[in-house]
Design an enzyme around this catalytic site. Structure first.
Site: not given
Ligand code: 5GP
Length: 178
Positions: A48, A106, A134, A155, A162
């Site tokens: 990403g 996230d 977020k 999202f 993506d």
């Molecule tokens: P975490 O481990 O902080 O919950 O998630 C991190 C990863 O989840 C990010 O690097 C990304 O790949 C994916 N992710 C989290 N939220 C989103 C979103 O709103 N859109 C997209 N496309 N990917 C997300």
């Protein structure tokens, strides 16, 4: 900008390309100032962050290195469950000023599990730059030292992010239309 469709879902405009670029310039200025004379190592987490990392890196004026890693998660044998490991980290972090480049934080789970592995290599310092965060989704609080935008718990796609493989080449950021 108008509503777009990616796979089966509709997305509405959220951040324009010029808003993103303007914010990246500010982040680069802060990094230039904070890392003057230090030759930091940027570690961009794929997939990403590839567009954000490239655009941010182009704006830097200081001497800096960059490498790219992918994270792989699999079930561990211990009670902790998932284990996250880096694929492609071939640089020794000992004594380096490391800056992790993430597209979006996230829940914080990914970085919460992964950062200790990097700290184990004893970098001189380790900071995080993330384009998006977020706050409402936080489960594992991660200190984000350089943040592009705080966004609602929706999202988003575009600018490297993506939805099921598609949408990474969109120049703006769109959020899910509900
Ligand atoms: P975490 O481990 O902080 O919950 O998630 C991190 C990863 O989840 C990010 O690097 C990304 O790949 C994916 N992710 C989290 N939220 C989103 C979103 O709103 N859109 C997209 N496309 N990917 C997300």
């Amino acid at each position: 900008m108008s509503i777009i469709r990616v796979h089966d879902k509709q997305f509405e405009p959220y951040l324009t390309a010029s808003e993103i670029n303007a914010r990246i310039k500010v982040l680069a200025q802060q990094l230039d100032k904070d890392y003057a004379g230090k030759k930091p190592l940027f570690i961009a987490i794929l997939n990403g962050s590839f567009i954000f990392a490239a655009d941010l890196f182009k704006e830097l004026s200081i001497d800096a290195e960059i490498c790219f890693i992918k994270l792989a998660s699999y079930k561990g044998t211990k009670s902790s469950g998932q284990v996250i490991t880096a694929i492609g980290l071939d640089t020794d972090l000992f004594g380096r000023d490391v800056v992790i480049v993430e597209d979006i934080v996230d829940t914080g789970k990914t970085l919460n599990e992964f950062l200790p592995q990097l700290l184990h290599q004893q970098p001189a310092s380790m900071k995080i730059v993330a384009l998006l965060h977020k706050p409402e989704a936080t489960v594992y609080p991660i200190p984000i030292d350089y943040l592009g935008f705080s966004i609602p718990n929706k999202f988003v796609v575009g600018y490297g992010l993506d939805y099921d493989g598609l949408g990474r080449n969109i120049r703006e950021i769109y959020k899910l239309l509900e």
